[in-house]
Design an enzyme around this catalytic site. Structure first.
Site, short mmCIF file in Angstrom:
data_model
loop_
_atom_site.label_atom_id
_atom_site.label_comp_id
_atom_site.label_asym_id
_atom_site.label_seq_id
_atom_site.Cartn_x
_atom_site.Cartn_y
_atom_site.Cartn_z
N ILE A 44 -81.93 -10.25 15.88
CA ILE A 44 -82.79 -10.56 14.73
C ILE A 44 -82.22 -11.76 13.96
O ILE A 44 -82.94 -12.63 13.49
CB ILE A 44 -82.99 -9.31 13.84
CG1 ILE A 44 -84.11 -9.53 12.84
CG2 ILE A 44 -81.75 -8.93 13.08
CD1 ILE A 44 -85.32 -8.76 13.14
N LYS A 77 -69.86 -13.25 -2.71
CA LYS A 77 -71.09 -12.80 -3.40
C LYS A 77 -70.70 -11.88 -4.55
O LYS A 77 -69.94 -10.92 -4.35
CB LYS A 77 -71.98 -12.08 -2.38
CG LYS A 77 -73.22 -11.47 -3.00
CD LYS A 77 -74.14 -10.89 -1.92
CE LYS A 77 -75.25 -10.08 -2.53
NZ LYS A 77 -76.09 -9.42 -1.52
N LEU A 106 -80.83 -1.47 13.25
CA LEU A 106 -82.30 -1.44 13.12
C LEU A 106 -82.90 -0.32 13.96
O LEU A 106 -84.00 0.15 13.67
CB LEU A 106 -82.87 -2.80 13.55
CG LEU A 106 -82.42 -3.99 12.69
CD1 LEU A 106 -82.94 -5.30 13.28
CD2 LEU A 106 -82.88 -3.84 11.24
#
Ligand SMILES: Cc1cc2nc3c(=O)[nH]c(=O)nc-3n(C[C@H](O)[C@H](O)[C@H](O)COP(=O)(O)OP(=O)(O)OC[C@H]3O[C@@H](n4cnc5c(N)ncnc54)[C@H](O)[C@@H]3O)c2cc1C
Length: 498
Positions: free
Chosen positions: A42, A75, A333
């Site tokens: 992905i 982050k 996923l």
């Protein structure tokens, strides 16, 4: 007790994270990872929560050993512009929390409680947290002066490069990599997986199979028929379009993911060391692919003439009923997905693996362990879902039927309904948080930040208060701490490279 032979099916981020953790926990196990050259990964997961820090710590990989290879940045949290139309609350930052916030954080909770009762108290979360200032001032959340200061941070990274980094490391430690397509899953008469049939490498057998085949869930969903429980009743986004944009080489680098609400979903902007990752997550019920692409390009100020690579993706949102079934574990996923608004997918990968390794190693009452494990993972996924649903449920946007539907639907869990109902009453809300503490994926500060950050206060309490106020003192404290303790983000990343 550990499985002697393990096959991991799939070589996306979930596959190579699984390989890394299994290899670390069971160094004597024989591990094979099968991945297809014909079916791509992905490749868009570029943001993390602070949980990923523990992943690298466990593997004994320091930041400077992997971050430069993956164009990674730090982050400190996520900025949410345009989710609310309440004056003064059009944007807020969801920071990762740190011990430096204890006093100012308490001040924030107190003020939010007062403001809920109608007292104008400047309870916007952006004034009260150190990581908010780290992001605004483009600092790195690492204190060179006090290296042991443990401030929470996550990462932004190039997903393809991270996978390549982990793969190289696993191969160096003896993992076998088979490049082939799995064409069939053979089952034993009792329903266990017997083997994976490949195109060119015959049938591959193992004691344990890890399904990392992405949305298709080749083993867990297709072969073992485990039910997929869709979340489409309360999470309406099912598609995304992604575009990368360049970045000036000397420009400052923020530690914030930016998640801007657009007409029928939201756009992410992730700062990597060398470029931005951007995308628009939207509902195909309200927007076509072409419309989404056009809106994202306009948002990014890309003219229709510009030649950019655009990727369109479909998303299957929900979870499988059982993540560990018989001799198969689903990770990534294949086990489920919640839209990436809080970048939680890799956290769930890690959580699943860590819980599984612990339960599997403990050989007592395998069936009971399996049941406990599945319940725990389901709770975690549903806890994350509830927090994501909250962003939509409490939106005050008036610019499209999409946002109206997100606000007005009533398909929310009992837990979330109880929390939202209790918000207006400070004591009741605290009681509810306490009551639900075992099932909440997000803790007290995050609930205060989202509900206060969206401006869920009585109208009379959100007028600007001009008095020289404690919120400014809190902000001054955060700015002072940040200027004193934390280096420039870009310079810090550059120093890591050298
Ligand atoms: C729009 C979007 C944005 C996202 N953003 C984030 C984010 O910011 N943060 C985050 O944590 N997560 C994010 N995610 C989720 C994240 O991308 C995934 O959780 C992560 O990449 C793991 O994917 P995976 O490895 O499970 O599947 P995939 O990447 O799809 O890999 C599947 C693998 O299985 C192999 N395979 C499949 N079928 C076969 C077969 N028959 N034979 C052999 N091999 C096979 C493929 O070759 C591939 O190697 C995002 C997802 C989307 C859709």
């Amino acid at each position: 007790m550990y499985p002697k032979k393990i096959i991991i099916a799939g070589g996306g981020t979930a596959g190579w994270m699984s390989a890394s953790l299994l290899q670390h926990s069971w160094p004597n196990a024989h591990i094979i990872l099968i991945e297809s050259e014909n079916i791509g990964t992905i490749g868009v997961g570029e943001g993390s929560t602070p949980y990923l820090k523990q992943f690298f710590k466990k593997l004994n990989i320091a930041d400077h050993e992997w971050m430069p290879h993956c164009n990674a940045t730090y982050k400190s949290g996520i900025e949410f512009p345009n989710w609310s139309e309440t004056p003064g609350y059009e944007s807020y930052f969801h920071p990762f929390f740190s011990p430096l916030d204890i006093e100012t954080g308490e001040m924030f909770f107190k003020r939010a409680k007062a403001q809920k009762l109608g007292v104008c108290s400047n309870a916007h979360p952006d004034f009260y947290f150190v990581n908010t200032q780290i992001a605004q001032k483009c600092k790195a959340p690492i204190s060179q002066r006090y290296p042991n200061l443990d401030i929470d941070y996550g990462y932004h990274f190039d997903a393809g490069l991270l996978t390549a980094f982990l793969k190289k490391r696993c191969l160096g430690l003896g993992l076998i990599n088979v490049i082939d397509d799995i064409t069939q899953v053979e089952l034993e008469t009792n329903g266990d997986i017997k083997g994976l049939v490949t195109n060119e490498h015959g049938v591959q057998n193992a004691d344990l199979y890890i399904d990392c085949t992405g949305f298709r869930g080749l083993l867990i969903q297709q072969a073992l028929n485990i039910e997929f429980i869709s979340f489409k009743d309360n999470l309406f986004n099912d598609a995304a379009v992604a575009i990368q944009t360049p970045k000036e080489s000397k420009s400052p680098i923020t530690t914030s993911t930016c998640s801007t609400a657009l007409s029928c979903g939201w756009a992410w902007k992730i700062p990597l060391a060398n470029r931005y990752g951007n995308g628009y997550v939207y509902s195909s019920e309200f927007l076509t692919e072409a419309e989404a692409e056009q809106e994202l390009k306009a948002h990014l100020k890309i003219s229709p003439q510009d030649n950019v690579t655009v990727r369109h993706l479909k998303m299957k949102v929900g979870r499988v009923d059982k993540h560990w079934h018989r001799n198969c574990l689903a990770v990534g996923l294949s086990q489920g997905f919640i839209e990436p608004l809080e970048a939680t997918a890799l956290m769930l990968v890690q959580f699943t693996l860590e819980e599984f390794i612990e339960k599997y190693t403990n050989n007592d009452q395998r069936v009971k362990q399996q049941e406990n494990f599945n319940n725990k993972v389901n709770h975690m996924i549903e806890g994350v879902r509830d927090y994501i649903v909250t962003h939509y449920k409490v939106n005050s946007k008036s610019n499209s039927p999409y946002w109206k539907k997100c606000r007005e639907h009533t398909n929310i869990s009992n837990n979330l309904a109880a929390l939202l109902n209790a918000w207006g009453d400070p004591e009741l809300f605290e009681d509810e948080l306490e009551k639900q503490q075992d099932s909440l994926a997000y803790l007290r500060p995050s609930w205060y930040v989202i509900l206060a950050g969206m401006g869920l206060f009585p109208e009379k309490a959100i007028q600007p208060n001009n008095a020289e106020d404690k919120h400014l003192q809190a902000e001054k404290y955060c700015i002072k701490v940040v200027n004193k303790l934390f280096p420039d983000h870009r310079e810090y990343l550059d120093s890591m490279r050298s």
